[in-house]
Design a protein around this motif. Sequence first.
Motif, PDB file in Angstrom:
ATOM      1  N   UNK A 107       0.793  -1.160  -0.043  1.00  0.00           N
ATOM      2  CA  UNK A 107       0.059   0.066   0.115  1.00  0.00           C
ATOM      3  C   UNK A 107       0.950   1.201  -0.190  1.00  0.00           C
ATOM      4  N   UNK A 108       2.018   1.237   0.801  1.00  0.00           N
ATOM      5  CA  UNK A 108       2.717   2.338   0.813  1.00  0.00           C
ATOM      6  C   UNK A 108       3.563   2.632  -0.478  1.00  0.00           C
ATOM      7  N   UNK A 109       4.035   1.429  -1.042  1.00  0.00           N
ATOM      8  CA  UNK A 109       4.831   1.457  -1.960  1.00  0.00           C
ATOM      9  C   UNK A 109       4.203   1.952  -3.130  1.00  0.00           C
TER      10      UNK A 109
ATOM     11  N   UNK B 147      -5.902  -2.561  -3.148  1.00  0.00           N
ATOM     12  CA  UNK B 147      -4.994  -3.214  -2.226  1.00  0.00           C
ATOM     13  C   UNK B 147      -5.954  -4.061  -1.357  1.00  0.00           C
ATOM     14  N   UNK B 148      -7.246  -3.649  -0.882  1.00  0.00           N
ATOM     15  CA  UNK B 148      -8.055  -4.680   0.022  1.00  0.00           C
ATOM     16  C   UNK B 148      -8.416  -5.782  -0.808  1.00  0.00           C
ATOM     17  N   UNK B 149      -8.714  -5.804  -1.859  1.00  0.00           N
ATOM     18  CA  UNK B 149      -9.047  -6.889  -2.665  1.00  0.00           C
ATOM     19  C   UNK B 149      -7.970  -7.959  -2.707  1.00  0.00           C
ATOM     20  N   UNK B 150      -6.660  -7.590  -2.984  1.00  0.00           N
ATOM     21  CA  UNK B 150      -5.391  -8.182  -3.057  1.00  0.00           C
ATOM     22  C   UNK B 150      -5.301  -8.809  -1.723  1.00  0.00           C
ATOM     23  N   UNK B 151      -5.198  -7.927  -0.675  1.00  0.00           N
ATOM     24  CA  UNK B 151      -4.842  -8.514   0.597  1.00  0.00           C
ATOM     25  C   UNK B 151      -5.888  -9.672   1.186  1.00  0.00           C
TER      26      UNK B 151
ATOM     27  N   UNK C 235      -0.062   7.193  -7.125  1.00  0.00           N
ATOM     28  CA  UNK C 235      -1.573   7.140  -6.688  1.00  0.00           C
ATOM     29  C   UNK C 235      -2.126   8.265  -7.747  1.00  0.00           C
ATOM     30  N   UNK C 236      -1.498   9.413  -7.714  1.00  0.00           N
ATOM     31  CA  UNK C 236      -1.818  10.806  -8.649  1.00  0.00           C
ATOM     32  C   UNK C 236      -1.267  10.808  -9.765  1.00  0.00           C
TER      33      UNK C 236
ATOM     34  N   UNK D 240      -5.442   5.652   4.992  1.00  0.00           N
ATOM     35  CA  UNK D 240      -5.022   7.197   5.315  1.00  0.00           C
ATOM     36  C   UNK D 240      -3.506   7.314   5.135  1.00  0.00           C
ATOM     37  N   UNK D 241      -2.772   6.395   5.740  1.00  0.00           N
ATOM     38  CA  UNK D 241      -1.352   6.470   5.730  1.00  0.00           C
ATOM     39  C   UNK D 241      -0.534   6.541   4.506  1.00  0.00           C
ATOM     40  N   UNK D 242      -0.943   5.625   3.431  1.00  0.00           N
ATOM     41  CA  UNK D 242      -0.254   5.916   2.181  1.00  0.00           C
ATOM     42  C   UNK D 242      -0.846   6.921   1.492  1.00  0.00           C
ATOM     43  N   UNK D 243      -2.136   7.409   1.705  1.00  0.00           N
ATOM     44  CA  UNK D 243      -2.513   8.792   1.241  1.00  0.00           C
ATOM     45  C   UNK D 243      -1.762   9.997   1.569  1.00  0.00           C
TER      46      UNK D 243
END
Length: 295
Positions: free
Chosen positions: A118-120, A151-155, A125-126, A194-197
């Motif tokens: 998610x962070x990588x 990311x949620x679906x992958x996880x 993202x934009x 929120x953290x990756x955003x």
Amino acid sequence: MPTISCVSSAGAVWCSIVVKSSLTARLTTLLPFIMKPVADCLRFGWKSRRAWWFTASSRTRERFARTTLGSFWLGLSNLLSISVLAVVYGTVFKVEDFSAYVVYLGTGMVVWNCIAASIQASPGLFKSNASNLKNTNIHPIFYSLEEWSFQVQTFLQSFLLVLLALSIFQSTLLLHLMGVGLLPFLNLLIFIYWFPLLVCLIGVRYEDFFQLIPIVLQLMFLLSPILYQRDALAGLAWTADFNPLYRVLSGLRDALISGHLNLTHSLLLLAINAAGTLGTLWLLERQRPRLPFFV
């Protein structure tokens, strides 16, 4: 108006009322300043929920479109890496209970991979949606929710398959997940939004920040008790307490393995997640007019 120097009880009470009234007025002015942008973000996100979930699902299907096993590769790749790491590090650390170590390492690795992925993904993202940001009036929260749902679906596809495999070594994992694991699981899902955003919003403004992400993630992984027990850090064990990624990971892993919920830790983390989400959405709304010029 009474002053602070008044000594009568009535005067003291009146001074207190004046201070409280001033604080109340400031809060009344500040709350709409913070909450209105957040409410605008959430309103658009809710109205477009079907669209960003569908686009994320399409990305997931496209990713494995021509494979035989499809999305099962997500779980299989994790299981393969967990198997190799468990054998290697189980031998290196001379673990006494190999079954317990496999569960410990496996649950930690699958959650860490989710957080790290998610962070990588945050730098793109934009940038990957630059043309849409410049040529359409779609709220940028749409792209953050699309990436989050991907990311949620992958996880989920990987996590459930790994848990099923690890149930061979500890049969109570799924039961613990449906019981005491729900709150830590919710904390994980909120955190990877929120953290990756937040990382993305900082990096969009300061490009050099993105160059630090792989380095910091690698250091955090090595300092996090994932491949080894926390006691192995000895004098450096305090680093795990100040590692936000590990705090999210350990809450879920401990609940899955032990079947006990640290309610104080989970509620505190939930409050931090709520504050982080509100603050990040407020920042997103504030930077929204300038985003097309940054990407």
